[in-house]
Design an enzyme around this catalytic site. Structure first.
Site, PDB file in Angstrom:
ATOM      1  N   VAL A  62      -4.242  69.052  14.466  1.00 26.06           N
ATOM      2  CA  VAL A  62      -2.985  68.522  14.374  1.00 26.06           C
ATOM      3  C   VAL A  62      -1.901  68.964  13.532  1.00 26.06           C
ATOM      4  O   VAL A  62      -0.729  68.591  13.712  1.00 26.06           O
ATOM      5  CB  VAL A  62      -3.234  67.193  14.632  1.00 26.06           C
ATOM      6  CG1 VAL A  62      -4.034  66.563  15.748  1.00 26.06           C
ATOM      7  CG2 VAL A  62      -3.670  66.566  13.164  1.00 26.06           C
ATOM      8  N   ASN A  88      -3.742  59.648  16.123  1.00 20.54           N
ATOM      9  CA  ASN A  88      -4.935  58.987  15.349  1.00 20.54           C
ATOM     10  C   ASN A  88      -5.553  59.886  14.440  1.00 20.54           C
ATOM     11  O   ASN A  88      -6.452  59.407  13.607  1.00 20.54           O
ATOM     12  CB  ASN A  88      -5.593  58.377  16.467  1.00 20.54           C
ATOM     13  CG  ASN A  88      -6.961  57.753  16.009  1.00 20.54           C
ATOM     14  OD1 ASN A  88      -6.960  56.905  15.266  1.00 20.54           O
ATOM     15  ND2 ASN A  88      -8.239  58.513  16.391  1.00 20.54           N
ATOM     16  N   SER A 141      -3.318  52.613   8.068  1.00 20.04           N
ATOM     17  CA  SER A 141      -4.236  51.838   7.618  1.00 20.04           C
ATOM     18  C   SER A 141      -3.852  50.722   6.518  1.00 20.04           C
ATOM     19  O   SER A 141      -2.750  50.730   6.283  1.00 20.04           O
ATOM     20  CB  SER A 141      -5.072  52.980   6.601  1.00 20.04           C
ATOM     21  OG  SER A 141      -6.066  52.226   5.586  1.00 20.04           O
ATOM     22  N   TYR A 154      -5.128  59.985   0.435  1.00 21.67           N
ATOM     23  CA  TYR A 154      -5.343  58.880   1.495  1.00 21.67           C
ATOM     24  C   TYR A 154      -3.982  58.017   1.548  1.00 21.67           C
ATOM     25  O   TYR A 154      -3.558  57.812   2.541  1.00 21.67           O
ATOM     26  CB  TYR A 154      -6.617  58.718   1.622  1.00 21.67           C
ATOM     27  CG  TYR A 154      -6.916  57.645   2.915  1.00 21.67           C
ATOM     28  CD1 TYR A 154      -7.223  58.449   4.158  1.00 21.67           C
ATOM     29  CD2 TYR A 154      -7.035  56.517   3.182  1.00 21.67           C
ATOM     30  CE1 TYR A 154      -7.417  57.946   5.463  1.00 21.67           C
ATOM     31  CE2 TYR A 154      -7.219  55.916   4.229  1.00 21.67           C
ATOM     32  CZ  TYR A 154      -7.607  56.575   5.356  1.00 21.67           C
ATOM     33  OH  TYR A 154      -7.560  56.077   6.713  1.00 21.67           O
ATOM     34  N   SER A 157      -0.851  59.217   2.019  1.00 18.64           N
ATOM     35  CA  SER A 157      -0.715  59.721   3.439  1.00 18.64           C
ATOM     36  C   SER A 157      -0.238  58.486   4.239  1.00 18.64           C
ATOM     37  O   SER A 157       0.584  58.431   5.324  1.00 18.64           O
ATOM     38  CB  SER A 157      -1.787  60.518   3.693  1.00 18.64           C
ATOM     39  OG  SER A 157      -3.010  59.843   4.074  1.00 18.64           O
ATOM     40  N   LYS A 158      -1.018  57.446   4.160  1.00 19.15           N
ATOM     41  CA  LYS A 158      -0.844  56.139   5.119  1.00 19.15           C
ATOM     42  C   LYS A 158       0.240  55.458   4.896  1.00 19.15           C
ATOM     43  O   LYS A 158       1.003  54.815   5.801  1.00 19.15           O
ATOM     44  CB  LYS A 158      -2.287  55.737   4.860  1.00 19.15           C
ATOM     45  CG  LYS A 158      -3.521  56.215   5.478  1.00 19.15           C
ATOM     46  CD  LYS A 158      -3.468  56.523   6.817  1.00 19.15           C
ATOM     47  CE  LYS A 158      -4.515  57.261   7.436  1.00 19.15           C
ATOM     48  NZ  LYS A 158      -4.506  57.794   8.969  1.00 19.15           N
TER      49      LYS A 158
END
Ligand SMILES: NC(=O)c1ccc[n+]([C@@H]2O[C@H](COP(=O)([O-])OP(=O)(O)OC[C@H]3O[C@@H](n4cnc5c(N)ncnc54)[C@H](O)[C@@H]3O)[C@@H](O)[C@H]2O)c1
Length: 255
Positions: A62, A88, A141, A154, A157-158
């Site tokens: 992706v 996703n 998230s 993480y 990024s979220k």
């Protein structure tokens, strides 16, 4: 049959949440294309799900523009139209204090979790604009709302997925295309097994129990919990919902 006659693309389609959502979508009448970087896993997932309905698989990264163009072409050929994009696919990165995080590892997480979400929307929204309908669900998230020591790439990024979702929703609204994000707490699947081991090497079960205590409902989410929210946002029941952030976290981010 809340998705009767609709078509859906699910990235990260062979993973815990993606595959369970694909199963529910198929049961609700949608034809699905699963996209995943892991060729063997995505083909296996499609094979396992084919008794529930029409399902195809394509291997693609992706975060790679050419790959995304390729899977979108496959979707148009196999499905004819794209009513639902479940954006996703995601990776957790390495668990380390930020001062020890490698630049390459940061870039890897941002590329999959942010660039991947951007590229999916960049290439699918033109199709949805032409249709003058469509629903995009981006997976963020609880880490999109709160900090979490040890997983800076993480968490970063979220958080970024929220900005991308809101902006896309505003641009897409004139075309009657909806864009929302979902925000799960820890979910009982591979990604959490990896993070538990990262947080507490050799003591993953203790890490799990500790994390469950931070969730007011005192349990992780299950893939099926998340799939039901995605179904709602994908369906016409959510026709007036766009630009929204849906927490599904047992109350975790209510604190
Ligand atoms: N598991 C959790 O606790 C949890 C909590 C909140 C949010 N999420 C998010 O949910 C989403 C799905 O994760 P999951 O829980 O099902 O974990 P998972 O690891 O089972 O699934 C992730 C899937 O994404 C695929 N993938 C990874 N990189 C890719 C790439 N570059 N291109 C295409 N596919 C790629 C993987 O092969 C895997 O099948 C992720 O975005 C994750 O960050 C998970």
């Amino acid at each position: 049959m809340r998705l009767k006659g609709k078509t859906a693309v699910i990235t990260g389609g062979s993973g815990g949440i993606g595959k369970e959502t694909a199963k529910l979508f198929l049961e609700e009448g949608a034809a699905c294309l699963l996209v995943d970087v892991d060729q063997e896993a995505v083909e296996k997932a499609a094979e396992e799900l084919k008794s529930f309905g029409t399902v195809y698989a394509v291997q693609a990264d992706v975060s790679n523009d050419d790959d995304v163009v390729r899977w979108v072409k496959t979707a148009e050929e196999k499905l004819g139209r794209i009513d639902i994009l479940f954006n996703n696919a995601g990776v957790e990165g390495k668990v380390k204090p930020l001062i020890e995080q490698e630049v390459e590892d940061f870039d890897f997480v941002m590329n999959v979790n942010v660039r991947g979400v951007f590229l999916g929307m960049k290439h699918v929204l033109p199709i949805m604009y032409k249709q003058e309908s469509g629903s995009v669900i981006n997976t963020s998230s609880v880490a999109g709302f709160i900090g979490s020591p040890g997983v800076l790439p993480y968490v970063t990024s979220k958080h970024a997925v929220i900005g991308a979702t809101k902006t896309a929703a505003l641009e897409a609204a004139p075309y009657q295309v909806r864009v929302n994000s979902i925000h799960p707490s820890p979910v009982n699947n591979r990604m959490m097994r990896s993070l538990e081991e990262g947080f507490s090497p050799g003591k993953a079960e203790e890490a799990r129990q500790g994390l469950e205590q931070t969730i007011p409902l005192h349990r992780y989410g299950e893939n099926a919990d998340i799939a039901k929210l995605v179904l709602f946002l994908a369906s016409d029941d959510a026709a007036f919902i766009t630009g929204a952030q849906y927490r599904i976290d047992g109350g975790m981010a209510a604190n």
